[in-house]
Design a protein around this motif. Structure first.
Motif, mmCIF file in Angstrom:
data_model
loop_
_atom_site.group_PDB
_atom_site.id
_atom_site.type_symbol
_atom_site.label_atom_id
_atom_site.label_comp_id
_atom_site.label_asym_id
_atom_site.label_seq_id
_atom_site.Cartn_x
_atom_site.Cartn_y
_atom_site.Cartn_z
ATOM 1 N N ALA A 93 34.028 42.181 39.838
ATOM 2 C CA ALA A 93 33.345 42.326 41.122
ATOM 3 C C ALA A 93 31.924 42.839 40.934
ATOM 4 C CB ALA A 93 34.138 43.271 42.025
ATOM 5 N N PHE A 152 33.557 50.988 43.812
ATOM 6 C CA PHE A 152 34.542 50.663 42.775
ATOM 7 C C PHE A 152 35.042 51.920 42.061
ATOM 8 C CE2 PHE A 152 31.969 46.492 42.371
ATOM 9 C CZ PHE A 152 32.545 46.021 43.544
ATOM 10 N N SER A 157 42.649 47.109 45.635
ATOM 11 C CA SER A 157 42.996 48.473 45.230
ATOM 12 C C SER A 157 43.967 49.103 46.224
ATOM 13 C CB SER A 157 41.742 49.331 45.097
ATOM 14 O OG SER A 157 41.110 49.526 46.349
ATOM 15 N N THR A 167 37.584 43.732 46.963
ATOM 16 C CA THR A 167 37.984 44.662 45.903
ATOM 17 C C THR A 167 38.723 45.861 46.492
ATOM 18 O OG1 THR A 167 36.052 44.009 44.608
ATOM 19 C CG2 THR A 167 37.166 46.027 43.952
ATOM 20 N N SER A 201 37.519 53.567 44.296
ATOM 21 C CA SER A 201 38.820 52.894 44.287
ATOM 22 C C SER A 201 39.618 53.252 43.035
ATOM 23 C CB SER A 201 38.627 51.380 44.369
ATOM 24 O OG SER A 201 37.989 51.016 45.573
ATOM 25 N N VAL A 252 39.353 44.031 37.650
ATOM 26 C CA VAL A 252 38.918 43.561 38.970
ATOM 27 C C VAL A 252 37.558 44.143 39.329
ATOM 28 C CG1 VAL A 252 39.427 43.668 41.440
ATOM 29 C CG2 VAL A 252 41.263 43.167 39.811
ATOM 30 N N CYS A 253 37.379 45.440 39.071
ATOM 31 C CA CYS A 253 36.112 46.100 39.417
ATOM 32 C C CYS A 253 34.955 45.594 38.555
ATOM 33 C CB CYS A 253 36.264 47.613 39.273
ATOM 34 S SG CYS A 253 37.323 48.359 40.535
ATOM 35 N N LEU A 270 43.036 47.096 37.529
ATOM 36 C CA LEU A 270 41.996 47.495 38.486
ATOM 37 C C LEU A 270 40.635 47.572 37.805
ATOM 38 C CD1 LEU A 270 41.419 48.257 41.371
ATOM 39 C CD2 LEU A 270 41.934 50.642 40.820
#
Length: 428
Positions: free
Chosen positions: A129, A77, A157, A153, A80, A125-126, A122
């Motif tokens: 996750a 992550f 990205s 994930t 990304s 999202v990370c 982002l």
């Protein structure tokens, strides 16, 4: 498939680690040679974060799934986020420069895309996750959901990077191809997540011939392709920087003679295609040789810098200024008519005269316009003739020459407004 019988996932991930180190080293080396590159540090660091992630994934079965999944996923992550941040920084830097390769304007807007734009999405999202990884690995051995979460994930990205690259491509083939490859890699990642969940690929994560092997093989290929694209992207930026530096006069901070002549040639070509007119101002610092002889070249250099800064402060954002000779500047004014050009010239002359300096500074300015199909030499010769007339008239004045006649402007703005703007200029 038989060819997969001799390929296992740990071998692929170990090979990927080697490729990661190679690409990261090359990027850090490029960064050391070109400190002004925007985004390359984030990209190189993000690429390098893939090494511990891959190492932890290869250790599945030898270390707890919690450590391999959660810590390895965290590195993924972070990678990304850094990659996306580097792409944004690069694209925004391209935008700040105003245009991309070949003079094509970027279609991305400065207000809509800054290094912070998209980052919160982002980040969210990370974080989600990561929490999901903790949930599926805490006290259980749920490999498939972990692999699916990480790869999905990655897909998100990559799609975000693909969209950003495409929007700021500005017609550049390399950037368009890079965005396409990034989008395809996102599709592969999403497919890997689906296979893992519905084909029980996570349970065979490190076994030969599993669906994961095919996905990892494609990921390896795409990673190599994207590493090459990253290097080409930053190398292209280096090339553009070199071209820009070759067109600059480092003493005055303006374009050099080659740069301003290239700009003039481009403006003449645009005029031939779309019509309109542009103006040219040839500006000469009065008695510049006397300044050098009396006060030394350092004083002369200081005078050049002051005059260049003064002129730059009076012109529009799309006007272009270049040092044409030792003490001469050429000012290109797109979409400008004669009366407007003379007004700008008079204002520039007054601004230079008002500079605070150890000795008075004044300029003589020759003005001409181009509204027909002409050769560059003809336009420059006419501007030079107008400058010569300004010097003969006693300097510290402006003279205008068109294709058929020479016109003199008055020495102050009030008389100029009364005599030139109504169309009653005095003919010399």
């Amino acid at each position: 498939m038989e060819f997969l019988d001799w390929v296992d996932n740990r071998t692929l991930l170990a090979s990927e680690c080697i490729v990661i180190v190679i690409f990261a080293t090359m990027m850090f080396g490029l960064r050391a040679l070109n400190p002004g590159l925007r985004g390359i540090t984030s990209v190189a660091t993000g690429v390098l974060c893939g090494v511990p992630a891959a190492f932890l994934f290869t250790s599945v079965g030898h270390i707890p799934i919690f450590a391999a999944g959660v810590v390895g996923g965290a590195f993924t992550f972070v990678s990304s986020i850094l990659l996306y941040r580097g792409v944004l920084q690069f694209c925004c830097h391209q935008l700040e420069r105003g245009e991309g390769a070949g003079g094509r304007k970027a279609v991305i807007t400065k207000s809509a895309d800054t290094p912070n734009r998209g980052m919160p999405v982002l980040y969210a999202v990370c974080v989600v996750a990561f929490l999901a990884l903790v949930y599926f690995t805490h006290g259980r051995s749920a490999t498939a959901p972990c692999v699916a979460i990480i790869t999905m994930t990655l897909a998100v990205s990559r799609w975000m990077m693909a969209w950003t690259l495409y929007r700021c491509a500005g017609g550049r083939t390399l950037m368009i191809l890079f965005s396409i490859s990034m989008g395809v890699f996102g599709i592969v990642s999403a497919s890997n997540a689906t296979i893992t969940l519905f084909a029980n690929g996570g349970a065979q994560f490190m076994q030969r011939g599993s669906p994961q092997t095919i996905s990892l093989l494609f990921s390896m290929i795409f990673f190599c392709v994207q590493g090459v694209f990253y290097l080409l992207m930053f190398a292209g930026d280096v090339t553009e920087n070199v071209h820009e530096q070759a067109r600059l006069d480092h003493l005055s901070g303006t374009l050099n003679r080659r740069g301003i002549e290239d700009a003039l040639a481009g403006e003449m070509e645009r005029r031939r295609r779309s019509g309109g007119s542009f103006a040219l101002l040839l500006i000469d610092i009065d008695h510049f040789k006397a300044i050098n002889d009396r006060d030394g070249h350092a004083a002369g250099d200081d005078s050049l810098k002051k005059v260049a800064r003064c002129i730059n402060a009076t012109i529009r954002a799309y006007d272009q200024l270049g040092r044409y000779g030792g003490d001469e500047f050429l000012l290109l004014l797109p979409q400008t008519k004669e009366d407007e050009a003379v007004w700008i010239a008079e204002r520039t002359r007054d601004e230079v005269r008002g500079l605070v300096s150890e000795m008075p500074l004044t300029v003589s300015i020759g003005v001409t316009c181009c509204s027909a199909v002409e050769e560059m030499a003809e336009v420059l010769s006419r501007a030079d003739a107008a400058l010569y007339e300004a010097k003969r008239a006693g300097r510290d004045c402006v003279r205008l020459r068109d294709r058929g006649e020479m016109r003199a402007t008055t020495s102050n703005m009030q008389d100029f407004t009364e005599a030139v703007l109504p169309g009653e200029a005095t003919t010399v």
